[in-house]
Design a protein around this motif. Structure first.
Motif: not given
Length: 343
Positions: A124-133, A144-149
């Motif tokens: 939540p605080n962007k601390r690692s630089g890892t992006r989640l879209w 209910y379908i969920s895609v995460m990358e």
């Protein structure tokens, strides 16, 4: 069981529920989900795949590389009770007071499905630089379908391998709306379909935030407040010394956890309400943030817990030394009889 089929002649009407009708559809194997996943992704290399079929909470995941760096991608397939608040919450953009993200939008598709596309971060605080879209799709029937990358080969504890996840918004939409996932959702056994929550909230949406705002002491200005989440509310206040987030949970009957939350040291008010207060650090990795909390439970089990922070959000650095409200003020709000009127 209502699933007999006639080999000839006029079949008799089957006495089936909608769930049984859907659940009668053939199972989809883990191997089939993996093949679908490979087929729907853009050209590239897919490795380290894992999957489960529709008989056990279906999902598929893998590490995808389009030549610009490895990226973890996953697809989960589920059901939600159609038409409920839970269903709509899955496609409602989160509040930036609690979760940091760059963009989020929800659209209604031609078939009535709701689609949310969110570009945010693993933490939540962007601390690692890892992006989640991610893309979340809920259909009118409760599929209910969920895609995460991610822009890393794993969602956590893996180095960032590229600036952004590989699938842009249009590709995410194409993947999450592919009809094969809906077929898999219909094959989930009825026994695994979630039931609507027995305490599906009643009363006007946002009443918790509105009630909370009305109970604040004089001298603080409300600069922001939550809206449509019954049972939970928040305000951001400023007393002239900086923003301070105040959030509150209102839970109807929590007697089953009373013993764990309210020990022998709890204060007992004349009406039997138990009160505990504590000060603790805020979210891990956020500079200087503290959280002050007052937890209360009434004799009928109604629990009201309120917390205040020395920042305008849980995930941003401290803006002031202490929260804008004292523990005494928090207790006064939490024990106010107005909470009893919310149903």
């Amino acid at each position: 069981d209502g699933r007999r089929q006639s080999a000839g002649g006029s079949p008799k009407p089957a006495l089936t529920t909608a769930a049984e009708t859907e659940a009668a559809k053939p199972a989809v194997s883990a191997a089939a989900l993996t093949r679908t996943f490979e087929k729907l992704l853009p050209p590239g290399r897919l490795t380290r795949t894992a999957a489960r079929g529709t008989d056990d909470h279906p999902y598929v995941q893998g590490v995808y590389d389009d030549g610009k760096g490895e990226a973890a991608i996953s697809v989960s397939v589920n059901r939600v009770p159609a038409g409920t608040q839970e269903a709509s919450q899955n496609t409602t953009c989160p509040d930036k007071v609690f979760i940091a993200y760059d963009s989020c939008g929800t659209t209604k598709l031609a078939d009535g499905s709701a689609l949310m596309i969110l570009k945010g971060y693993e933490y939540p605080n962007k601390r690692s630089g890892t992006r989640l879209w991610q893309a979340d799709l809920v259909t009118p029937s409760g599929q209910y379908i969920s895609v995460m990358e991610w822009n890393a080969a794993a969602e956590k504890d893996a180095p960032v391998t590229r600036a952004e996840p590989p699938l842009p918004a249009e590709r995410l939409k194409a993947l999450v709306t592919a009809p094969q996932w809906r077929t898999a959702a219909d094959a989930i056994p009825a026994s695994q379909w979630p039931k609507p929550a027995p305490n599906e909230p009643k009363g006007p949406a946002g009443s918790v935030s509105a009630t909370l705002a009305g109970l604040l002491p004089k001298g603080v200005e409300v600069t922001d407040k939550g809206s449509a989440d019954p049972g939970f509310g928040y305000v951001v206040v400023d007393d002239g010394r900086g923003a301070s987030l105040v959030q509150l949970n209102d839970q109807p009957d929590m007697r089953d956890v009373e013993g764990q939350l309210f020990g022998a040291d709890a204060k007992v008010l004349p009406d039997g309400t138990k009160v505990v207060a504590h000060k603790s650090p805020g979210e891990k990795g956020v500079s200087g943030i503290v959280m002050w909390t007052v937890d209360t439970i009434r004799p009928d089990g109604r629990r009201v817990v309120i917390s205040a922070f020395n920042s305008g959000a849980q995930n941003t650095p401290a803006t002031r030394a202490t929260p804008a409200l004292t523990l005494k003020q928090l207790e006064k709000i939490a024990t106010d009889p107005k909470w009893l009127a919310l149903g």
